[in-house]
Scaffold this active site. Structure first.
Site, PDB file in Angstrom:
ATOM      1  CE1 TYR A  59      -3.833   2.411   0.944  1.00  0.00           C
ATOM      2  CE2 TYR A  59      -2.000   3.574   1.991  1.00  0.00           C
ATOM      3  CZ  TYR A  59      -3.306   3.562   1.512  1.00  0.00           C
ATOM      4  OH  TYR A  59      -4.053   4.702   1.579  1.00  0.00           O
ATOM      5  CG  ASP A  60       2.921   2.303   3.537  1.00  0.00           C
ATOM      6  OD1 ASP A  60       1.788   2.826   3.550  1.00  0.00           O
ATOM      7  OD2 ASP A  60       3.455   1.819   4.541  1.00  0.00           O
ATOM      8  CB  SER A 111     -26.939  21.863  23.927  1.00  0.00           C
ATOM      9  OG  SER A 111     -27.675  23.029  24.142  1.00  0.00           O
ATOM     10  CD  GLU A 164     -27.946   8.306  29.247  1.00  0.00           C
ATOM     11  OE1 GLU A 164     -27.163   8.942  28.521  1.00  0.00           O
ATOM     12  OE2 GLU A 164     -29.074   7.938  28.891  1.00  0.00           O
ATOM     13  CE  LYS A 185     -22.843  17.600  29.780  1.00  0.00           C
ATOM     14  NZ  LYS A 185     -21.723  17.823  28.869  1.00  0.00           N
ATOM     15  CG  ASP A 195     -15.155  16.698  28.877  1.00  0.00           C
ATOM     16  OD1 ASP A 195     -15.840  17.352  28.062  1.00  0.00           O
ATOM     17  OD2 ASP A 195     -14.220  17.193  29.517  1.00  0.00           O
ATOM     18  CD  GLU A 223     -19.930  13.708  24.110  1.00  0.00           C
ATOM     19  OE1 GLU A 223     -21.028  13.784  23.509  1.00  0.00           O
ATOM     20  OE2 GLU A 223     -19.382  14.685  24.643  1.00  0.00           O
ATOM     21  CE1 TYR A 279     -25.611  11.942  23.309  1.00  0.00           C
ATOM     22  CE2 TYR A 279     -23.516  11.245  24.254  1.00  0.00           C
ATOM     23  CZ  TYR A 279     -24.253  12.137  23.496  1.00  0.00           C
ATOM     24  OH  TYR A 279     -23.642  13.224  22.937  1.00  0.00           O
ATOM     25  CE  LYS A 287     -21.385  20.935  31.738  1.00  0.00           C
ATOM     26  NZ  LYS A 287     -20.494  21.993  31.446  1.00  0.00           N
ATOM     27  CB  CYS A 312      20.669  23.461  28.563  1.00  0.00           C
ATOM     28  SG  CYS A 312      20.069  22.054  29.507  1.00  0.00           S
ATOM     29  CB  CYS A 369      24.198  20.476  30.160  1.00  0.00           C
ATOM     30  SG  CYS A 369      23.535  20.967  28.569  1.00  0.00           S
ATOM     31  CB  CYS A 376      19.156  21.198  25.746  1.00  0.00           C
ATOM     32  SG  CYS A 376      20.801  20.576  26.107  1.00  0.00           S
ATOM     33  CB  CYS A 415      21.883  17.510  28.282  1.00  0.00           C
ATOM     34  SG  CYS A 415      20.882  18.392  29.467  1.00  0.00           S
TER      35      CYS A 415
HETATM   36  S1  IVH Z   1     -27.995  13.543  25.692  1.00  0.00           S
HETATM   37  C1  IVH Z   1     -31.184  16.068  23.913  1.00  0.00           C
HETATM   38  N1  IVH Z   1     -26.330  12.054  27.078  1.00  0.00           N
HETATM   39  O1  IVH Z   1     -23.397  16.761  26.459  1.00  0.00           O
HETATM   40  C2  IVH Z   1     -30.147  15.235  24.547  1.00  0.00           C
HETATM   41  N2  IVH Z   1     -25.495  14.042  26.089  1.00  0.00           N
HETATM   42  O2  IVH Z   1     -24.557  19.420  27.016  1.00  0.00           O
HETATM   43  C3  IVH Z   1     -28.827  15.412  23.937  1.00  0.00           C
HETATM   44  N3  IVH Z   1     -23.092  14.402  26.441  1.00  0.00           N
HETATM   45  O3  IVH Z   1     -24.167  17.706  23.164  1.00  0.00           O
HETATM   46  C4  IVH Z   1     -27.681  14.899  24.634  1.00  0.00           C
HETATM   47  N4  IVH Z   1     -22.736  12.572  27.607  1.00  0.00           N
HETATM   48  O4  IVH Z   1     -22.199  16.108  23.564  1.00  0.00           O
HETATM   49  C5  IVH Z   1     -26.490  13.184  26.356  1.00  0.00           C
HETATM   50  N5  IVH Z   1     -24.971  10.603  28.286  1.00  0.00           N
HETATM   51  C6  IVH Z   1     -25.122  11.724  27.564  1.00  0.00           C
HETATM   52  C7  IVH Z   1     -24.046  12.601  27.295  1.00  0.00           C
HETATM   53  C8  IVH Z   1     -24.275  13.766  26.560  1.00  0.00           C
HETATM   54  C9  IVH Z   1     -22.190  13.660  27.082  1.00  0.00           C
HETATM   55  C10 IVH Z   1     -22.813  15.693  25.773  1.00  0.00           C
HETATM   56  C11 IVH Z   1     -23.298  15.796  24.354  1.00  0.00           C
HETATM   57  C12 IVH Z   1     -24.262  16.949  24.334  1.00  0.00           C
HETATM   58  C13 IVH Z   1     -23.819  17.733  25.528  1.00  0.00           C
HETATM   59  C14 IVH Z   1     -24.973  18.536  26.055  1.00  0.00           C
END
Ligand code: IVH
Length: 672
Positions: free
Chosen positions: A37-38, A83, A116, A118, A120, A176, A228, A316, A410, A413, A428, A433
Site C-alpha cells: 500500500y505504502d 444541547s 448516565e 456525561k 467529556d 459521544e 446515548y 456538572k 540549558c 548543562c 537543548c 545533557c
Molecule cells: S444527551 C437532547 N447524554 O453533552 C439530549 N449528552 O450538554 C442530547 N453528552 O451535546 C444529549 N454525555 O455532547 C447526552 N450521556 C449523555 C451525554 C451527553 C455527554 C454531551 C453531548 C451533548 C452535551 C450537552
C-alpha cells in the site's frame, strides 16, 4: 515521464488507493500488505510533486497533513441535535424535578429517571440504513454538522453493520466520541517530545482526531464511543430511554455500562454522589451526569424548548480548578531535550489532589497567556496528570510581577538552546545533557519500554548522583556493591533490582526500539518496525526508502530513525547494550508468521489487552483482525458481555476463545 503517461498513472493510482482504503477501513478485507500500500502511495505522491497541476482534488495524498477544514461536507441533521440545560448544584436538580412534576400535573409518586455519565468528548451522529453504517457526522451547531464517516469507520467499536436479521430501514444514533485517559496522556507526551503543542484536555484531543482529513491519523488514536440518544428512527419503536439503550447495546452498539434507572430526585442525588467519587478511577473523563426522564411517552409530553429538551438536564461536577500563586517559573529539560517552562505554585487542593506544579507547555503559550512570577492564576486538572494554568487574574496584579524570558542556555548543562524551525519548542541539543540522561533512563526502564521493575525516578536520581551511569547501557553493568551505595538500600532490595535489570535483557525487540527514545518513534511504531525488520542490525542499516515501506512511517519519522542510527554515540550505546547481554526477542515477521492467512475478531469488553494491542499481536504473527464475523473468520475472541458477534460466531461454528485462550495461542505461535 510524459505528462500524458503521468496523468493516466495518477488516475490509476488514485482509484487503486481509494479502493484499498475502502477495503481496509470499510470492508475490513485488505488485499495489500501495508508495504505494498505504502509503495503505491509514495509513487502517487512522487508523481504529484512532479506534476502538481495533475493532482486530483480528492487524491488520497491530499489528506496527509490536513487540508483546510472547509473540505468536510456539511450534513444537515434530520432532527436538530439539542444541547442540555445545566444544573450546578443540588437545588437546581430539585427544581428540575419539581418543574417536571408540575408540567405533567403529577401530585404524587416519583418520576423514573435514567442517569448516565456525561462523557467529556464530542457529540456525533451515526446513520444506519438497513443496518449498514452509511454516514457519520459531528454535531456542529446542532442543525448542521460535518461529515466524518471516514474517520468514524476507524473507531473499532462502531459496527459497520448491525447484526440483525431484520434491521430497521433507518436508525440514527447519537453518542459521544472520546479518547480514554491512557492514550490521551501518551499522545500528549509524544506531542511534547516532538515539539508540538499538547492538547489541553481529552475532549480537544478527541475533537482534533475526529476532524482529520487523513483517517490514518485518526486510526492511530484509539478513540471510543458511547451511544446515548436516538435521532430519526424508522421501523422500530422504543418505550423508554432504558429500553432504547439495552436494545441498541444488543445490536452491537457501545453503551456505557454505568447508566442506572433511579426514582425521583433523591435517586438522582445518590447517583450523582456515587459518580463523583468514581470519577477519579474511571479510565475516561466525565464532567458530570446527564439525567433523562426515562419514559419516551413522558418525554414527548414534556417536549422541547428551542435549544434543549425539558425532559433532561446535565448536572456538572464542579471544575477541578483552584486559584493560587505562581512562586517561580523554571525550565525543565525532557528526554528529547525539549525545554519546557514549569510553574512552581503555592500548593492548592483541586478535588482531593494537592497541586504544586503546573506545566506551561511552551514558551509561546507562556507569552500568549502573559503569566508572570507573582501572578495569581487559575489552575485546572483536566484529565492530564500535570495540571495546567488556565489564565491569569490580572485584577490581582500589584505591579511587582516579573515576566520571565525563555532561557538562552540549558538549565541542566549550560549548552546553547536552539529553536528548531517549524517547532514551538526550544531544545537543548547536547546528547550528554544530564537532564536528558535522567529522563532517557527513566523512559528506558519504564513499564511500556524495558519494564525494569522498581527502576523509577528515585533510583535513577541516585545512579546519577553517584555517577554510576552515563548511558542506559550502564544499567546492565551495575553490581550489588554499586547499589549498596544508595541511600536506604538493603540486601533484599538490591537483589530485587538486579534481578529486574537481568530480566529485562530478554524483552521483545519492539520494546527495546521504543526504549531507545528515537524521536517520533512511539510504542506502536516501534512494534511495527520490529515486525518489519526483525533485528536491530537490520533496522540500523535500513535506508530511508526501506523505512518508508512500513505503514505509519512517513518521511519525518524515517529521517529521525536514520539520524538516530547514523549518530556514532547512539551506535556505541547499542553495541554496549548487546555486549552487556541484552538479547531482544525477535518478533515474528509479518509475513510467514504462525497466523498467516488467519482472521480474528475481538468482541465484548476486553480486560487482558486493548483492542489495538490485540490487532497488533495478530498482525505481528501475520494474521488479520477484522471488525465483523463471517464464514471466513477463524477465531472469535470474546471478552466480557460479548453480544451479537459471539452469537453469530456460534451459529457459524467459528472457534470461540476467551482472552486467556487467545494469549495461550499467541504463545504457542511465538515458539519456534
Ligand atoms: S444527551 C437532547 N447524554 O453533552 C439530549 N449528552 O450538554 C442530547 N453528552 O451535546 C444529549 N454525555 O455532547 C447526552 N450521556 C449523555 C451525554 C451527553 C455527554 C454531551 C453531548 C451533548 C452535551 C450537552
Amino acid at each position: 515521464m510524459e505528462r500524458k503517461e503521468a496523468l493516466s498513472r495518477i488516475t490509476y493510482l488514485t482509484a487503486e488507493l481509494q479502493r484499498h482504503n475502502r477495503l481496509y477501513y470499510q470492508e475490513d478485507q485488505p488485499e495489500l500488505t501495508d508495504a505494498d500500500y505504502d509503495a503505491l502511495f509514495l509513487e502517487l505522491r512522487e508523481l504529484e510533486t512532479q506534476f502538481p497541476d495533475l493532482a486530483p482534488p480528492d487524491s488520497p495524498t491530499q489528506r496527509v497533513g490536513g487540508a483546510p477544514l472547509e473540505r468536510f461536507t456539511p450534513v444537515r441533521h434530520r432532527r436538530p441535535m439539542l444541547s442540555l440545560e445545566n444544573a450546578l448544584m443540588e437545588g437546581d436538580l430539585i427544581d428540575f424535578d419539581e418543574r417536571i412534576k408540575r408540567f405533567l400535573g403529577l401530585t404524587s409518586g416519583e418520576i423514573e429517571y435514567l442517569c448516565e455519565p456525561k462523557m467529556d468528548g464530542l457529540a456525533v451522529e451515526l446513520i444506519y440504513e438497513q443496518g449498514l453504517f452509511i454516514l457519520g457526522a459531528t454535531r456542529g451547531d446542532g442543525t448542521t454538522g460535518e461529515e466524518v464517516t471516514h474517520n468514524l469507520k476507524t473507531v473499532g467499536e462502531i459496527p459497520l453493520r448491525l447484526d440483525l436479521p431484520a434491521p430497521p430501514p433507518l436508525l440514527e444514533v447519537r453518542g459521544e466520541i472520546y479518547l480514554p485517559l491512557a492514550p490521551f496522556r501518551l499522545l500528549n507526551r509524544e506531542r511534547e517530545e516532538n515539539g508540538e503543542a499538547p492538547f489541553a484536555n481529552p475532549r480537544n484531543a478527541a475533537a482534533g482526531s475526529i476532524r482529520q482529513l487523513d483517517s490514518r491519523i485518526t486510526a492511530r488514536r484509539p478513540l471510543a464511543l458511547f451511544c446515548y440518544a436516538p435521532g430519526e428512527v424508522i421501523g422500530e419503536e422504543f418505550e423508554s430511554q432504558s429500553t432504547f439503550l439495552s436494545t441498541i447495546s444488543g445490536w452491537g452498539l457501545p453503551v456505557n455500562p454505568l447508566v442506572r434507572k433511579v426514582a425521583g430526585a433523591q435517586g438522582v442525588i445518590d447517583y450523582f454522589r456515587t459518580m463523583s467519587s468514581e470519577r477519579e478511577s474511571l479510565p475516561y473523563e466525565i464532567d458530570g451526569v446527564v439525567i433523562k426522564v426515562d419514559s419516551y411517552r413522558l418525554q414527548r409530553e414534556l417536549g422541547e424548548k428551542t435549544r434543549s429538551p425539558r425532559w433532561a438536564i446535565a448536572w456538572k461536577f464542579p471544575p477541578r480548578q483552584g486559584v493560587t500563586l505562581v512562586e517561580a517559573i523554571i525550565s525543565s529539560v525532557g528526554r528529547t531535550g525539549v525545554v519546557t517552562p514549569v510553574a512552581n505554585l503555592t500548593p492548592v487542593e483541586l478535588s482531593g489532589v494537592t497541586v504544586s506544579r503546573a506545566t506551561l507547555h511552551n514558551w509561546e503559550e507562556l507569552e500568549k497567556k502573559d503569566i508572570r512570577v507573582g501572578d495569581t492564576v487559575i489552575v485546572e486538572r483536566a484529565g492530564d496528570v500535570i495540571p495546567a494554568v488556565v489564565r491569569v487574574l490580572p485584577e490581582r496584579r500589584t505591579g511587582a510581577e516579573q515576566p520571565v524570558k525563555p532561557p538562552e542556555v540549558c538549565p541542566a548543562c549550560g549548552s546553547t538552546i536552539t529553536r528548531i524551525p517549524d517547532e514551538v519548542a526550544l531544545r537543548c541539543l547536547n546528547l550528554a545533557c544530564p537532564a536528558q540522561l535522567r529522563e532517557s533512563i527513566i523512559h528506558f526502564a519504564s513499564r511500556n519500554a524495558m519494564d525494569i521493575d522498581g527502576m523509577g525516578e528515585k533510583y535513577v536520581d541516585q545512579l546519577l548522583r553517584l555517577d554510576l551511569v552515563t548511558t542506559v547501557a550502564d544499567l546492565y553493568r551495575l553490581t550489588r556493591a554499586d547499589l549498596m551505595r544508595f541511600d536506604r538500600m538493603g540486601d533484599k532490595l538490591a537483589d530485587n533490582l538486579l534481578a529486574a535489570v537481568e530480566k529485562s535483557k530478554e524483552r521483545e525487540l519492539g520494546r527495546l526500539i521504543f526504549a531507545l527514545g528515537i524521536r517520533h518513534v512511539g510504542q506502536h511504531t516501534a512494534k511495527l518496525l520490529a515486525a518489519a525488520f526483525g533485528t536491530m542490525e537490520n533496522l540500523a542499516a535500513a535506508t530511508a526508502e526501506e523505512l518508508l515501506t512500513v505503514r505509519e512511517v512517513g518521511p519525518q519519522v524515517a529521517q529521525s530513525i536514520r539520524s538516530f542510527f547514523v549518530n556514532e554515540r547512539n551506535r556505541q550505546v547499542i553495541a554496549r547494550l548487546f555486549s552487556a547481554g541484552v538479547t531482544p526477542q525477535i518478533t515474528a515477521k509479518q509475513v510467514g508468521g504462525r497466523f498467516t492467512g488467519k482472521s480474528f475478531v475481538f468482541t465484548g469488553s476486553l480486560t487482558r489487552f486493548t483492542r489495538d494491542n490485540a490487532r497488533l499481536m495478530v498482525e505481528q504473527e501475520g494474521g488479520h483482525a477484522a471488525g465483523s464475523v463471517s464464514k471466513k473468520t477463524d477465531y472469535v475472541i470474546a471478552g466480557k458481555e460479548a453480544g451479537s458477534k459471539l452469537e453469530k460466531a456460534r451459529s457459524l461454528g467459528v472457534t470461540v476463545l476467551s482472552e486467556d485462550e487467545f494469549l495461550d495461542l499467541l504463545e504457542e505461535a511465538g515458539e519456534p
